[in-house]
Design a protein around this motif. Sequence first.
Motif, PDB file in Angstrom:
ATOM      1  N   ILE A  36       0.827  -1.215   0.000  1.00  9.42           N
ATOM      2  CA  ILE A  36       0.000   0.000   0.000  1.00  9.42           C
ATOM      3  C   ILE A  36       0.861   1.264   0.000  1.00  9.42           C
ATOM      4  O   ILE A  36       0.671   2.174  -0.820  1.00  9.42           O
ATOM      5  N   LEU A  37       1.832   1.314   0.916  1.00 10.94           N
ATOM      6  CA  LEU A  37       2.644   2.525   1.065  1.00 10.94           C
ATOM      7  C   LEU A  37       3.583   2.739  -0.118  1.00 10.94           C
ATOM      8  O   LEU A  37       3.885   3.879  -0.476  1.00 10.94           O
ATOM      9  N   SER A  38       4.048   1.647  -0.741  1.00 13.56           N
ATOM     10  CA  SER A  38       4.886   1.781  -1.941  1.00 13.56           C
ATOM     11  C   SER A  38       4.094   2.437  -3.062  1.00 13.56           C
ATOM     12  O   SER A  38       4.604   3.324  -3.760  1.00 13.56           O
ATOM     13  N   TYR A  39       2.858   1.992  -3.233  1.00 12.76           N
ATOM     14  CA  TYR A  39       2.015   2.561  -4.293  1.00 12.76           C
ATOM     15  C   TYR A  39       1.739   4.040  -4.025  1.00 12.76           C
ATOM     16  O   TYR A  39       1.803   4.872  -4.935  1.00 12.76           O
ATOM     17  N   VAL A  40       1.459   4.366  -2.759  1.00  7.12           N
ATOM     18  CA  VAL A  40       1.192   5.769  -2.390  1.00  7.12           C
ATOM     19  C   VAL A  40       2.433   6.625  -2.658  1.00  7.12           C
ATOM     20  O   VAL A  40       2.346   7.715  -3.234  1.00  7.12           O
ATOM     21  N   ILE A  84       7.795  10.009  -5.345  1.00  3.45           N
ATOM     22  CA  ILE A  84       9.144   9.948  -4.781  1.00  3.45           C
ATOM     23  C   ILE A  84      10.144   9.463  -5.826  1.00  3.45           C
ATOM     24  O   ILE A  84      11.273   9.953  -5.910  1.00  3.45           O
ATOM     25  N   VAL A  85       9.712   8.486  -6.617  1.00  2.00           N
ATOM     26  CA  VAL A  85      10.494   8.030  -7.779  1.00  2.00           C
ATOM     27  C   VAL A  85       9.524   7.848  -8.944  1.00  2.00           C
ATOM     28  O   VAL A  85       8.329   7.658  -8.729  1.00  2.00           O
ATOM     29  N   MET A 100      12.623   0.836  -5.018  1.00  2.00           N
ATOM     30  CA  MET A 100      11.276   1.197  -4.589  1.00  2.00           C
ATOM     31  C   MET A 100      10.211   0.575  -5.503  1.00  2.00           C
ATOM     32  O   MET A 100       9.200   0.061  -5.034  1.00  2.00           O
ATOM     33  N   ASN A 101      10.438   0.619  -6.819  1.00  2.00           N
ATOM     34  CA  ASN A 101       9.495  -0.012  -7.746  1.00  2.00           C
ATOM     35  C   ASN A 101       9.515  -1.533  -7.596  1.00  2.00           C
ATOM     36  O   ASN A 101       8.470  -2.184  -7.666  1.00  2.00           O
ATOM     37  N   PHE A 155      16.595   3.279   0.545  1.00  2.00           N
ATOM     38  CA  PHE A 155      16.707   3.835  -0.806  1.00  2.00           C
ATOM     39  C   PHE A 155      17.169   5.287  -0.770  1.00  2.00           C
ATOM     40  O   PHE A 155      18.066   5.698  -1.522  1.00  2.00           O
ATOM     41  N   LEU A 156      16.583   6.093   0.117  1.00  2.00           N
ATOM     42  CA  LEU A 156      16.891   7.523   0.175  1.00  2.00           C
ATOM     43  C   LEU A 156      18.321   7.781   0.666  1.00  2.00           C
ATOM     44  O   LEU A 156      18.999   8.681   0.158  1.00  2.00           O
TER      45      LEU A 156
END
Length: 306
Positions: A52-56, A63-64, A188-189, A246-247
């Motif tokens: 859920i949070l990755s999609y958001v 973000i990317v 992230m993707n 990642f960041l």
Amino acid sequence: MKSTGKVFTFGLIAFWYSSNIGVLLLNKYLLSNYGFRYPIFLTLCHMMACSILSYVAISWMKIVPMQTIRSRVQFMKISSLGLIFCLSVVGGNISLRYLPVSFNQAVGATTPFFTAVFAYFMTLRREGWVTYITLVPVVTGVMIASGGEPSFHLFGFIMCISATAARALKTVLQGILLSSDGEKLNSMNLLMYMAPVAVAFLLPASIVMEQDVVGITISLAREDPSIMWLLIFNSALAYFVNLTNFLVTKHTSALTLQVLGNAKGAVAVVISILIFRNPVSVTGMLGYSLTVFGVVLYSEAKKRSK
């Protein structure tokens, strides 16, 4: 501007440390001290939050850039990575039921050893002899720590080793399977696509192997509402571990992340001992220190070989 950038980077690193150590300690607390003995369901919660949070973060917050899956073959490759990723997290969570965080981190520090082994057998890629020599203290340290660990548990140790090996296998396979420019995905993707695959594997596994876990969790929540907040917070932290990873890499470098990761393990050990008061021996700490020293040498040898 430079000082602002440094403050931002320092904040990212602090958040990365906090989320990494926080999710580890919360997992230990829930699975061992609190008595929530459902590591597969806990991992399912983690993966649902990551989905859920990755999609958001990617679709809404940008973000990317969004990267799409281009073929069925690429999807199958990502699904394979998702399954291995899922096994590594489940194994790590199961091990925390039986092992103290300090020993869990000592075993987890052997990831470079398994990565080198898998890379050699699967890609026939050889490192310099100095690099292989640095792996000797990594493995020796864990052997010493195992012999000196007062809370050693064989099944927990096997699950921890399995999780570490799976984590290394995923790293090597990711380089092999997603090697072409058209298939490469940023972390992230890749997480956004792997997490739902992990959910698809974990949901039936949790239902079959942890019978009535949803009913038991609801019953626990009625008696103690804090369990729901702990699960939600713990799941969100599991995602932020990946996001901050990642960041921090983006704003520093992969090498900096590796060095910080070595130090993070030592910090996690100290904090866990202070919080959970698990017994430690001089032999165990010497073994863990030797492993960390070996990992530092390995990182330096890899850097020089490039």
